[in-house]
Motif scaffolding. Sequence first.
Motif, PDB file in Angstrom:
ATOM      1  N   TYR A 116       0.814  -1.212   0.000  1.00 17.35           N
ATOM      2  CA  TYR A 116       0.000   0.000   0.000  1.00 17.35           C
ATOM      3  C   TYR A 116       0.850   1.266   0.000  1.00 17.35           C
ATOM      4  O   TYR A 116       1.995   1.267   0.472  1.00 17.35           O
ATOM      5  N   SER A 135     -10.403  -2.704 -12.160  1.00 13.76           N
ATOM      6  CA  SER A 135     -10.569  -1.336 -11.692  1.00 13.76           C
ATOM      7  C   SER A 135     -11.914  -1.177 -11.006  1.00 13.76           C
ATOM      8  O   SER A 135     -12.884  -1.880 -11.333  1.00 13.76           O
ATOM      9  N   VAL A 136     -11.985  -0.267 -10.049  1.00 17.02           N
ATOM     10  CA  VAL A 136     -13.266   0.026  -9.404  1.00 17.02           C
ATOM     11  C   VAL A 136     -14.233   0.628 -10.415  1.00 17.02           C
ATOM     12  O   VAL A 136     -15.429   0.337 -10.415  1.00 17.02           O
ATOM     13  N   GLN A 221      -5.282   5.192 -11.146  1.00 14.24           N
ATOM     14  CA  GLN A 221      -6.091   4.830  -9.989  1.00 14.24           C
ATOM     15  C   GLN A 221      -5.304   3.976  -9.003  1.00 14.24           C
ATOM     16  O   GLN A 221      -4.330   3.315  -9.369  1.00 14.24           O
ATOM     17  N   ASP A 223      -7.306   2.276  -6.355  1.00 15.27           N
ATOM     18  CA  ASP A 223      -8.304   1.420  -5.722  1.00 15.27           C
ATOM     19  C   ASP A 223      -8.719   0.325  -6.701  1.00 15.27           C
ATOM     20  O   ASP A 223      -9.044   0.621  -7.861  1.00 15.27           O
ATOM     21  N   HIS A 225     -10.617  -3.799  -7.318  1.00 13.81           N
ATOM     22  CA  HIS A 225     -11.301  -5.010  -6.891  1.00 13.81           C
ATOM     23  C   HIS A 225     -10.352  -6.175  -7.131  1.00 13.81           C
ATOM     24  O   HIS A 225      -9.949  -6.433  -8.270  1.00 13.81           O
ATOM     25  N   LEU A 234     -12.276  -5.097  -1.909  1.00 16.49           N
ATOM     26  CA  LEU A 234     -11.845  -3.797  -2.408  1.00 16.49           C
ATOM     27  C   LEU A 234     -10.577  -3.400  -1.671  1.00 16.49           C
ATOM     28  O   LEU A 234     -10.555  -3.345  -0.437  1.00 16.49           O
ATOM     29  N   HIS A 235      -9.517  -3.155  -2.419  1.00 15.73           N
ATOM     30  CA  HIS A 235      -8.257  -2.712  -1.827  1.00 15.73           C
ATOM     31  C   HIS A 235      -8.003  -1.268  -2.244  1.00 15.73           C
ATOM     32  O   HIS A 235      -8.009  -0.954  -3.439  1.00 15.73           O
ATOM     33  N   LYS A 236      -7.772  -0.400  -1.259  1.00 17.23           N
ATOM     34  CA  LYS A 236      -7.567   1.025  -1.525  1.00 17.23           C
ATOM     35  C   LYS A 236      -6.108   1.410  -1.338  1.00 17.23           C
ATOM     36  O   LYS A 236      -5.371   0.778  -0.582  1.00 17.23           O
ATOM     37  N   ASP A 237      -5.709   2.471  -2.046  1.00 18.26           N
ATOM     38  CA  ASP A 237      -4.342   3.020  -1.947  1.00 18.26           C
ATOM     39  C   ASP A 237      -3.285   1.950  -2.211  1.00 18.26           C
ATOM     40  O   ASP A 237      -2.315   1.794  -1.458  1.00 18.26           O
TER      41      ASP A 237
END
Length: 271
Positions: A116, A135-136, A221, A223, A225, A234-237
């Motif tokens: 991350y 991608s989200v 991006q 973020d 899936h 969902l993984h962010k950053d």
Amino acid sequence: MREKQQPLKFAVTSKGDATSNSLMQKIKNYLIDFGLIYDEDGPDIVISVGGDGTLLYAFHRYCRRLDKTAFVGVHTGHLGFYADWVPEEIEKLVIAIAKTPYQIVEYPLLEVIIRYVSGGKEARYLALNECTVKSVSGTLVMDVEIKGELFETFRGDGLCVSTPSGSTAYNKALGGAILHPSLEAIQVAEMASINNRVFRTIGSPLILPAHHTCMLKPVNQVDFHVSVDHLSLLHKDVKSIQFRVADEKIRFARFRPFPFWKRVRDSFIAD
């Protein structure tokens, strides 16, 4: 060959439908009658009753003790790639587990490490079938590195990284190759890549050996899936997603031959 340990500890998992639950209880009762010990926490052998999905759940439940647990599958629906016994053979299977030595067959797994931007604790997963990255929203744009070198910038719907034993699942639907599960490799397949005069991808599945690492690095991006077998999160950053052949392997208990290419034929082209 490996002699079965005495007393052998076992667990049984079920798909959850009436037929599978009934078979699960029958297997449990039979094996206890033979003097085996039912132990859900530390089994030597896990019997999965249902289909390939049921075995995937069992694998993830016991993925922290893969060096100590072997799996065997009973399919109560369509022919599976991991389940080689049918309900009519339950008594034969129970006697085999209780009375005969079994052969251990090991198949490679996929290691997924997500790092991350914040530098926090990385997430590590093991996949028996595959990992997908999407991608989200909109197009997935990722730099793809192989062995630390930039290979391409991918643009498309997503990427699927599979194990050899998972190559007959989603990977096959994407046009990937079917690999024999004994091969120490992973496969990268594209989902609807963008190829025109401006953007270009390899447009072909890539098969990487055990000593090659594939790394995805976000271009815009951060973020995504990410699915690992049946688990979707969902993984962010996200800073990077790393794939390689895992050090761990899944172990199957074999009591009779289970030819892979016969399974492929029976599943896809036999009448």
